[in-house]
Write a protein that holds these residues in place. Sequence first.
Motif, short mmCIF file in Angstrom:
data_model
loop_
_atom_site.label_atom_id
_atom_site.label_comp_id
_atom_site.label_asym_id
_atom_site.label_seq_id
_atom_site.Cartn_x
_atom_site.Cartn_y
_atom_site.Cartn_z
N SER A 74 17.37 -39.87 42.80
CA SER A 74 18.58 -40.05 42.01
C SER A 74 18.31 -40.95 40.81
O SER A 74 17.49 -41.86 40.87
N ARG B 182 27.66 -50.83 43.76
CA ARG B 182 27.52 -49.61 44.54
C ARG B 182 28.57 -49.56 45.63
O ARG B 182 28.81 -50.55 46.32
N VAL C 161 29.52 -46.86 48.82
CA VAL C 161 29.18 -45.65 49.57
C VAL C 161 30.36 -45.32 50.49
O VAL C 161 30.72 -46.13 51.35
N HIS D 63 29.31 -47.73 40.81
CA HIS D 63 28.88 -46.34 41.01
C HIS D 63 29.22 -45.96 42.46
O HIS D 63 28.98 -46.74 43.38
N SER E 117 28.96 -43.33 45.72
CA SER E 117 28.25 -42.25 46.40
C SER E 117 29.08 -41.79 47.59
O SER E 117 29.48 -42.62 48.43
N THR F 132 29.33 -39.40 51.04
CA THR F 132 28.60 -38.65 52.06
C THR F 132 29.63 -38.08 53.03
O THR F 132 30.76 -38.56 53.12
N ASP G 292 28.32 -39.51 42.87
CA ASP G 292 27.30 -38.57 43.31
C ASP G 292 27.48 -38.30 44.80
O ASP G 292 28.37 -38.85 45.45
N TYR G 293 26.63 -37.42 45.33
CA TYR G 293 26.75 -36.98 46.72
C TYR G 293 25.40 -37.09 47.40
O TYR G 293 24.38 -36.62 46.89
N PHE G 294 25.38 -37.75 48.57
CA PHE G 294 24.18 -37.80 49.38
C PHE G 294 24.38 -36.90 50.60
O PHE G 294 25.32 -37.10 51.39
N TYR H 87 17.08 -42.81 46.73
CA TYR H 87 17.64 -43.90 45.95
C TYR H 87 16.70 -45.08 45.69
O TYR H 87 16.98 -45.90 44.84
#
Length: 333
Positions: free
Chosen positions: A12, A120, A122, A185, A187, A189, A225-227, A266
């Motif tokens: 990423s 970050r 998540v 940012h 992420s 999931t 974004d996508y994990f 990452y």
Amino acid sequence: MKFKLTLEAKPSKHSIDYTDKLMLIGSCFTENIGAKFKTHLFNVVENPYGILFNPVSVSSALTEIIEARSYGSKDLFQHNELWHSWHHHSRFSAIDQQEALEKINSSILAAHHFLKTANRLVITLGSAWLYHLTPEAPLGAGQVVANNHKAPADWFFKSLMQPTVLLEHLHGLVERLEAFNPNLHISFTISPVRHLREGLIENNRSKAVLIHAVHELMSLCENVDYFPAYEYVIDDLRDYRFYAEDLVHPNFAASGYVWEKLIETYMKPETQAIMKQVAELQLALSHKPFFIGSTEHQKFLQTCIRKTTALMEAHPYLPLQDHLAFFTAGISK
């Protein structure tokens, strides 16, 4: 002959390193990954409301964290001798009402300050099925709950979020987060944990809603974004030997595989090198010598002191003070 498909990790552009501040929120799979971040001494706050499965509860928790909401006695209800919040995991429940409020409010306030300067976030979504309160339940009817607290079944009814509704809900959440912390940012999931309470078909419908909405969201938001944790377990590993005995939760091996993929995605090589050194010190910290005070054990401690000191000098932001104190305390005077 090829017997399985492999989902390769794609590095990423939004890398994670030790100077980052990460908040993780969502399902129980969040806690598995969060524990690995903590073991490697990343600066992490994990699930400040406890485990949350559905998007509405996650969104509500983050909104309350942004607003630094303060809970009062009117926000709790009593069941089976404990005071509970419909918006929190049972870990926040208590026999004493004030104790429950103190745990809830202190966690919200700490999360508010952390999220304001984090870079970050998540979010792990577990299920698009929502459980609402019926008129029989305390504190009103219709609201979505995060945890049933083993309450009677007639206190709840359920519904499945529609993709368009979920997309609108998540888009609004991202906008609120951006306004609160422009440097954040996000992420997303999807948890690979199966929710069999609804049934296998219903679980798949739920996961499909989540996956569709998150990918649509990515086309609308630059900072998202996508994990693919879900895909790594369901499509890459694709074997019940990677699940616990309940056939619902991924086991230690599966969680480790997803963690390795997350590192590949990452973490840059220099961050991975630090992680390896930290892991060695963590292992040394749990080492149980046969003969404390022996020459070999003293040499081992001296080596650990040198490694810890060198790592602290090179990366002063690492919280290694307790490690150094532990190794130093074992040196014979």
